[in-house]
Design a protein around this motif. Structure first.
Motif, PDB file in Angstrom:
ATOM      1  N   ALA A  72       0.830  -1.205   0.000  1.00 14.38           N
ATOM      2  CA  ALA A  72       0.000   0.000   0.000  1.00 14.38           C
ATOM      3  C   ALA A  72       0.864   1.255   0.000  1.00 14.38           C
ATOM      4  N   ASP A  73       1.865   1.303   0.902  1.00 15.05           N
ATOM      5  CA  ASP A  73       2.774   2.443   0.930  1.00 15.05           C
ATOM      6  C   ASP A  73       4.015   2.078   1.737  1.00 15.05           C
ATOM      7  N   PHE A  74       5.164   2.135   1.108  1.00 16.41           N
ATOM      8  CA  PHE A  74       6.431   1.787   1.740  1.00 16.41           C
ATOM      9  C   PHE A  74       6.737   2.696   2.922  1.00 16.41           C
ATOM     10  N   GLY A  75       6.559   3.998   2.755  1.00 15.13           N
ATOM     11  CA  GLY A  75       6.892   4.942   3.809  1.00 15.13           C
ATOM     12  C   GLY A  75       6.096   4.726   5.070  1.00 15.13           C
ATOM     13  N   PHE A  76       4.786   4.556   4.927  1.00 14.69           N
ATOM     14  CA  PHE A  76       3.933   4.340   6.098  1.00 14.69           C
ATOM     15  C   PHE A  76       4.314   3.036   6.790  1.00 14.69           C
ATOM     16  N   ALA A  77       4.599   2.004   5.996  1.00 12.33           N
ATOM     17  CA  ALA A  77       5.017   0.721   6.568  1.00 12.33           C
ATOM     18  C   ALA A  77       6.319   0.876   7.345  1.00 12.33           C
ATOM     19  N   MET A  78       7.279   1.618   6.795  1.00  8.46           N
ATOM     20  CA  MET A  78       8.550   1.832   7.472  1.00  8.46           C
ATOM     21  C   MET A  78       8.369   2.653   8.737  1.00  8.46           C
ATOM     22  N   MET A 245       5.839  -4.350  -2.810  1.00  7.16           N
ATOM     23  CA  MET A 245       5.576  -3.265  -3.762  1.00  7.16           C
ATOM     24  C   MET A 245       5.475  -3.804  -5.185  1.00  7.16           C
ATOM     25  N   LEU A 246       6.360  -4.733  -5.540  1.00  2.00           N
ATOM     26  CA  LEU A 246       6.307  -5.286  -6.890  1.00  2.00           C
ATOM     27  C   LEU A 246       5.033  -6.101  -7.085  1.00  2.00           C
ATOM     28  N   GLN A 247       4.606  -6.828  -6.047  1.00  2.00           N
ATOM     29  CA  GLN A 247       3.358  -7.588  -6.150  1.00  2.00           C
ATOM     30  C   GLN A 247       2.167  -6.659  -6.364  1.00  2.00           C
ATOM     31  N   ALA A 248       2.134  -5.543  -5.641  1.00  2.00           N
ATOM     32  CA  ALA A 248       1.042  -4.580  -5.818  1.00  2.00           C
ATOM     33  C   ALA A 248       1.026  -4.021  -7.233  1.00  2.00           C
ATOM     34  N   ALA A 249       2.207  -3.758  -7.778  1.00  2.00           N
ATOM     35  CA  ALA A 249       2.286  -3.248  -9.152  1.00  2.00           C
ATOM     36  C   ALA A 249       1.823  -4.301 -10.150  1.00  2.00           C
ATOM     37  N   ALA A 332       0.587   6.047 -19.924  1.00  2.00           N
ATOM     38  CA  ALA A 332       0.386   7.242 -19.112  1.00  2.00           C
ATOM     39  C   ALA A 332      -0.591   7.014 -17.971  1.00  2.00           C
ATOM     40  N   GLU A 333      -1.499   6.059 -18.127  1.00  2.00           N
ATOM     41  CA  GLU A 333      -2.460   5.737 -17.061  1.00  2.00           C
ATOM     42  C   GLU A 333      -1.733   5.414 -15.755  1.00  2.00           C
ATOM     43  N   GLY A 334      -0.585   4.770 -15.867  1.00  2.00           N
ATOM     44  CA  GLY A 334       0.154   4.378 -14.672  1.00  2.00           C
ATOM     45  C   GLY A 334       0.695   5.535 -13.876  1.00  2.00           C
ATOM     46  N   LEU A 335       0.723   6.747 -14.442  1.00  2.00           N
ATOM     47  CA  LEU A 335       1.221   7.927 -13.736  1.00  2.00           C
ATOM     48  C   LEU A 335       0.201   8.496 -12.763  1.00  2.00           C
ATOM     49  N   ARG A 336      -1.046   8.088 -12.901  1.00  2.00           N
ATOM     50  CA  ARG A 336      -2.067   8.603 -11.980  1.00  2.00           C
ATOM     51  C   ARG A 336      -1.723   8.168 -10.547  1.00  2.00           C
ATOM     52  N   PRO A 337      -1.854   9.089  -9.568  1.00  2.00           N
ATOM     53  CA  PRO A 337      -1.453   8.755  -8.193  1.00  2.00           C
ATOM     54  C   PRO A 337      -2.280   7.650  -7.553  1.00  2.00           C
ATOM     55  N   GLU A 338      -3.468   7.362  -8.093  1.00  4.48           N
ATOM     56  CA  GLU A 338      -4.249   6.258  -7.519  1.00  4.48           C
ATOM     57  C   GLU A 338      -3.651   4.892  -7.832  1.00  4.48           C
ATOM     58  N   PRO A 340      -0.085   2.557  -7.878  1.00  4.95           N
ATOM     59  CA  PRO A 340       1.076   2.593  -6.980  1.00  4.95           C
ATOM     60  C   PRO A 340       2.422   2.798  -7.658  1.00  4.95           C
ATOM     61  N   PHE A 341       2.453   2.874  -9.000  1.00  7.28           N
ATOM     62  CA  PHE A 341       3.733   2.775  -9.710  1.00  7.28           C
ATOM     63  C   PHE A 341       4.736   3.862  -9.347  1.00  7.28           C
ATOM     64  N   THR A 342       4.338   5.119  -9.431  1.00  6.27           N
ATOM     65  CA  THR A 342       5.311   6.187  -9.228  1.00  6.27           C
ATOM     66  C   THR A 342       5.814   6.219  -7.792  1.00  6.27           C
ATOM     67  N   ARG A 343       4.932   6.045  -6.815  1.00  7.38           N
ATOM     68  CA  ARG A 343       5.402   6.090  -5.424  1.00  7.38           C
ATOM     69  C   ARG A 343       6.240   4.859  -5.080  1.00  7.38           C
ATOM     70  N   HIS A 344       5.923   3.708  -5.701  1.00  7.72           N
ATOM     71  CA  HIS A 344       6.722   2.512  -5.441  1.00  7.72           C
ATOM     72  C   HIS A 344       8.093   2.588  -6.130  1.00  7.72           C
ATOM     73  N   ILE A 345       8.145   3.206  -7.302  1.00  6.24           N
ATOM     74  CA  ILE A 345       9.444   3.403  -7.961  1.00  6.24           C
ATOM     75  C   ILE A 345      10.340   4.279  -7.092  1.00  6.24           C
ATOM     76  N   ALA A 346       9.787   5.371  -6.570  1.00  2.68           N
ATOM     77  CA  ALA A 346      10.560   6.232  -5.675  1.00  2.68           C
ATOM     78  C   ALA A 346      10.975   5.478  -4.418  1.00  2.68           C
ATOM     79  N   ALA A 347      10.051   4.719  -3.854  1.00  2.00           N
ATOM     80  CA  ALA A 347      10.332   3.983  -2.619  1.00  2.00           C
ATOM     81  C   ALA A 347      11.410   2.922  -2.821  1.00  2.00           C
ATOM     82  N   ALA A 348      11.413   2.281  -3.986  1.00  2.00           N
ATOM     83  CA  ALA A 348      12.435   1.268  -4.266  1.00  2.00           C
ATOM     84  C   ALA A 348      13.815   1.903  -4.307  1.00  2.00           C
ATOM     85  N   GLN A 349      13.897   3.131  -4.810  1.00  2.00           N
ATOM     86  CA  GLN A 349      15.191   3.825  -4.799  1.00  2.00           C
ATOM     87  C   GLN A 349      15.609   4.149  -3.371  1.00  2.00           C
TER      88      GLN A 349
END
Length: 374
Positions: A72-78, A245-249, A332-338, A340-349
């Motif tokens: 759901a969200d890496f940051g909140f989990a951490m 995160m990868l499973q959610a994606a 481009a659909e994957g860029l929508r914040p609803e 998880p792709f963009t936030r999970h890509i950032a979180a993986a970094q």
């Protein structure tokens, strides 16, 4: 492993956290009430004994819960697991009378907590920390700075690692429980181009902070070893979180690929789309196998240095490789914040920097492997 507990965690992650996380990726912050809901569920006391207000689950369950929450969200989990870790540390090592009040605040979600190792000039080279603890009448004086600390911007309590001897002497490092609301502590938030609000990333200055004698939770000679063991556990659950995160994606891409038409047929029937998706699934299966081995090593109390490092390297690299590819499948659909792709890509970094940067861990794996083979 507690299946009933994990089912509740799944419901919370998908029903409450994921819908809110879309806003966190563009700068909003989690509401305190959500943190308290997590506390009521038991996420802040997973491994604590039931007699002390915890859930009494095992390490494997903690790892599985972290994986679910990170989906759901890496940051909140951490943020949650870092507070949990301090609660567990207080429960296991603190003097009972001294820790009951802060422990209750942590388990109820009224207070965040953090482990403070990293400093502005010191990351993976833990022995080089420059925060000092000087013994004075009745206790200790702490001076220094900690930075890039998860929960650092809002934590009320920290376990701070400080040098009690000469800088560079790993045997001189001790660990202290510090109330971050006392005079001499100045906190600050840390932000970057990757939104870090749910991580609560921040730092703090310690300027002559006076602590009582009993604030030392790990004496010099024991603290360094203790943190290395904790880091093995942390590397293992960070690996699982990358898997989550990868499973959610994959789940999101699968749903979209089944209903989005391209040239008259669903995306998931296009060979190139299917090939990329299958490659991500295979890579995730392999990463999870390595993570499970690390979980077993930590659970058994074995020397998990190599297993944990390999798990973290494998899962972080897997997520960093395949999350962008799955985003490409979404278009481009994957860029929508609803999604998880963009936030999970950032979180993986970000995951690649936590508990040992990937490049440094690779060197460590090479040394540990060579030692094992000789």
């Amino acid at each position: 492993m507690s299946r009933a507990f994990l089912d509740k965690v799944t419901h919370f992650a998908k029903g409450r956290v994921a819908p809110e996380a879309a806003a966190w990726s563009i700068g909003a912050a989690p509401e305190p009430a959500l943190y308290q809901e997590a506390a009521a569920l038991g996420l802040l006391g997973m491994e604590l004994p039931k007699a002390r207000g915890g859930q009494g689950v095992d390490f494997a369950t903690r790892v599985a819960a972290c994986e679910i929450m990170a989906g759901a969200d890496f940051g909140f989990a951490m943020s949650l697991v870092n507070t949990h870790n301090i609660a567990l540390r207080l429960c296991e090592e603190g003097q009972v009378a001294a820790v009951e009040q802060p422990l209750a605040a942590l388990l109820s979600g009224q207070m965040h907590a953090c482990t403070a190792l990293t400093e502005p000039g010191t990351g993976s080279d833990f022995a080089a920390i420059r925060t000092t603890a000087r013994q004075v009448d009745g206790g200790w004086l702490l001076d220094g700075e900690k930075s890039w600390i998860i929960n650092g911007r809002q934590a009320g309590l920290a376990v701070v690692y400080a040098q009690c001897a000469e800088i560079g002497d790993s045997s001189g490092i001790g660990a202290f429980v510090v109330d971050l609301t006392v005079p001499g502590v100045t906190r600050y938030a840390i932000d970057s181009a990757f939104a870090q609000t749910s991580l609560g990333t921040g730092g703090f200055h310690l300027d002559g902070v006076k602590l009582p004698q009993e604030a030392m939770i790990s004496a010099p000679g024991t603290a360094f070893k203790a943190i290395l063991q904790e880091i093995n556990a942390a590397r293992t659950y960070v690996a699982a979180m990358c898997d989550g995160m990868l499973q959610a994606a994959l789940d999101s891409a699968a749903a979209y690929g089944a209903q989005r038409l391209s040239f008259g047929k669903p995306l998931n029937q296009i060979p190139r789309w299917h090939a990329e998706f299958d490659a991500a699934e295979r890579a995730l299966t392999q990463a999870r196998d390595v993570t499970r081995h690390a979980v077993a090593q930590v659970s058994q109390g074995a020397d998990a240095q190599l297993a944990a490092a390999e798990a973290k390297i494998g899962s972080v690299t897997c997520a960093q490789t395949h999350l962008p590819r799955l985003l490409q499948l979404m278009g481009a659909e994957g860029l929508r914040p609803e999604h998880p792709f963009t936030r999970h890509i950032a979180a993986a970094q970000i995951a690649g920097f936590t508990d040992g940067a990937t490049n440094i861990l690779k060197d460590r794996v090479a040394r540990l492997t060579a030692r094992k083979e000789t």
